[in-house]
Write a protein that holds these residues in place. Sequence first.
Motif, short mmCIF file in Angstrom:
data_model
loop_
_atom_site.label_atom_id
_atom_site.label_comp_id
_atom_site.label_asym_id
_atom_site.label_seq_id
_atom_site.Cartn_x
_atom_site.Cartn_y
_atom_site.Cartn_z
N LEU A 2 0.83 -1.21 0.00
CA LEU A 2 0.00 0.00 0.00
C LEU A 2 0.86 1.25 0.00
O LEU A 2 1.77 1.39 0.82
CB LEU A 2 -0.91 0.01 1.23
N ASP A 3 0.54 2.16 -0.92
CA ASP A 3 1.13 3.50 -0.94
C ASP A 3 -0.03 4.48 -0.79
O ASP A 3 -0.80 4.69 -1.72
CB ASP A 3 1.87 3.73 -2.26
N ALA A 4 -0.16 5.08 0.40
CA ALA A 4 -1.30 5.95 0.71
C ALA A 4 -0.79 7.35 1.04
O ALA A 4 0.07 7.51 1.93
CB ALA A 4 -2.09 5.40 1.89
N ARG A 5 -1.36 8.36 0.36
CA ARG A 5 -0.92 9.74 0.58
C ARG A 5 -2.14 10.68 0.58
O ARG A 5 -2.97 10.60 -0.31
CB ARG A 5 0.05 10.18 -0.52
N THR A 6 -2.19 11.56 1.59
CA THR A 6 -3.25 12.56 1.65
C THR A 6 -2.68 13.85 2.22
O THR A 6 -1.82 13.83 3.08
CB THR A 6 -4.44 12.09 2.52
N SER A 7 -3.20 14.96 1.72
CA SER A 7 -2.76 16.27 2.20
C SER A 7 -3.74 16.86 3.20
O SER A 7 -3.42 17.85 3.86
CB SER A 7 -2.59 17.25 1.03
N GLY A 8 -4.94 16.25 3.31
CA GLY A 8 -5.94 16.91 4.14
C GLY A 8 -6.72 15.99 5.04
O GLY A 8 -7.87 16.29 5.37
N VAL A 32 3.97 -1.08 3.63
CA VAL A 32 3.09 0.06 3.80
C VAL A 32 3.90 1.35 3.77
O VAL A 32 4.88 1.50 4.51
CB VAL A 32 2.30 -0.01 5.12
N GLU A 33 3.49 2.28 2.91
CA GLU A 33 4.01 3.64 2.92
C GLU A 33 2.82 4.58 3.02
O GLU A 33 1.98 4.62 2.13
CB GLU A 33 4.82 3.92 1.66
N ALA A 34 2.73 5.32 4.10
CA ALA A 34 1.58 6.20 4.34
C ALA A 34 2.07 7.56 4.79
O ALA A 34 2.83 7.67 5.76
CB ALA A 34 0.66 5.59 5.40
N LYS A 35 1.60 8.61 4.11
CA LYS A 35 2.05 9.97 4.41
C LYS A 35 0.86 10.93 4.38
O LYS A 35 0.02 10.86 3.48
CB LYS A 35 3.11 10.41 3.41
N GLU A 45 8.63 -6.03 4.19
CA GLU A 45 9.97 -5.48 4.33
C GLU A 45 9.99 -4.09 4.98
O GLU A 45 10.91 -3.76 5.73
CB GLU A 45 10.64 -5.41 2.96
N VAL A 46 8.98 -3.25 4.66
CA VAL A 46 9.03 -1.85 5.07
C VAL A 46 7.67 -1.36 5.56
O VAL A 46 6.64 -1.65 4.94
CB VAL A 46 9.49 -0.94 3.91
N ILE A 47 7.67 -0.60 6.66
CA ILE A 47 6.52 0.18 7.10
C ILE A 47 7.03 1.61 7.30
O ILE A 47 7.83 1.87 8.19
CB ILE A 47 5.92 -0.34 8.41
N ASP A 48 6.59 2.53 6.45
CA ASP A 48 7.07 3.91 6.47
C ASP A 48 5.88 4.85 6.66
O ASP A 48 5.05 5.00 5.76
CB ASP A 48 7.81 4.22 5.17
N LEU A 49 5.79 5.49 7.83
CA LEU A 49 4.66 6.33 8.18
C LEU A 49 5.15 7.73 8.54
O LEU A 49 6.03 7.88 9.40
CB LEU A 49 3.89 5.74 9.37
N ARG A 50 4.52 8.77 7.91
CA ARG A 50 4.97 10.14 8.17
C ARG A 50 3.78 11.10 8.18
O ARG A 50 2.90 11.00 7.32
CB ARG A 50 5.98 10.58 7.10
N THR A 51 3.80 12.02 9.15
CA THR A 51 2.78 13.07 9.20
C THR A 51 3.37 14.33 9.79
O THR A 51 4.27 14.28 10.63
CB THR A 51 1.56 12.63 10.03
N SER A 52 2.82 15.47 9.36
CA SER A 52 3.25 16.76 9.91
C SER A 52 2.23 17.32 10.88
O SER A 52 2.51 18.30 11.57
CB SER A 52 3.48 17.77 8.78
N GLY A 92 -3.15 15.15 9.32
CA GLY A 92 -3.90 14.28 10.20
C GLY A 92 -3.03 13.22 10.85
O GLY A 92 -1.81 13.18 10.67
N SER A 93 -3.67 12.34 11.59
CA SER A 93 -2.98 11.28 12.29
C SER A 93 -2.95 10.01 11.45
O SER A 93 -3.67 9.88 10.46
CB SER A 93 -3.67 11.00 13.63
N ILE A 94 -2.12 9.05 11.87
CA ILE A 94 -2.02 7.77 11.20
C ILE A 94 -2.17 6.67 12.24
O ILE A 94 -1.51 6.68 13.28
CB ILE A 94 -0.66 7.60 10.48
N ARG A 95 -3.05 5.72 11.93
CA ARG A 95 -3.20 4.53 12.78
C ARG A 95 -3.11 3.32 11.86
O ARG A 95 -3.95 3.15 10.97
CB ARG A 95 -4.53 4.56 13.52
#
Length: 315
Positions: free
Chosen positions: A208-214, A226-229, A244-251, A233-236
């Motif tokens: 999964l590659d998930a990206r949202t700005s709002g 999983v790559e989620a940015k 191999e990879v779980i990459d989670l980022r939020t501002s 907002g928050s990430i759960r």
Amino acid sequence: MSTDKRYIWSLAISWTAFLALMLLAVQTGLAQSSEDAYRTETFGVSGAVSLEVQTSGGSISVVGTNKDEVVVEMFVRHQGNYIEPGQADLDDYEISISQDGNTVKAIAERKSNRGWNWNDNYSVSFLVHAPNETRSRLKTSGGSLSAKNLQGSQELRTSGGSITTEGIQGRMILKTSGGSITITDAQGDVEANTSGGTIRAEMLVGNLDARTSGGSIRLSGVEGNVEAKTSGGSIRAEILAPSEVIDLRTSGGSITITVPQENGYDLDLDGNRVYADLVNFSGKAEKDEIRGSFNGGGTKISAKTSGGSVRLEYL
């Protein structure tokens, strides 16, 4: 009442009326049935189907069936009401519903670009029943998209609505500029991108590659990379079978990761506060960052936020 107050009051009433009409349109859309169809076309097919559906001002739904046919239902609405066959002025639309072998197309394109006007614009939507083994390309500039019980690659793009998928087996590309994305019971890699809403995925086997700005990102029952940015907002994320990879980022929020405790991980966690019950861990652990190996190392978990905490939990 002053002129300024009168203007504000008038503006508020106008917006209230507009929102009421929009709500009526949504409720009417939810009550959609074959009896409301403006036009219906049925095509016999054999084997895997390629489906392309496009409209300028309405929604598109595709539902998989066990029949060797494609049934295209076109709906026309005006001011929230369904229009009977032959009663709509569709001169501003170029409409084509056609078949070429196992390829079926349903296109409703506007000839001009006069802008949106509630009083004189029509909304053209499609509901398609197709064999389960159908790959689709769905596109609309003014409504929601949904696909259900299909096998094969699915590409859904909208500029003004939400995207919903359920029971899809195959790669998915899901993009919207003005709504949320919801994925349920899927097998295959997914690329989900929205500028204005929440992303939810439940029971997904695939990368999964998930990206949202709002909006926020909510993942449960996921198996794979999983790559989620998100910027707003928050990430759960509940990952049942990490790869191999779980990459989670939020501002703009906190991050919570839930993974099997018995697996090995390489941790890179960074936030205002970081919470984790670390057993069999080697590395650096401070209140705002954790870097090191858990259970000897394995799946790389990277979680970073500048606007909240990071929490690592276990199944």
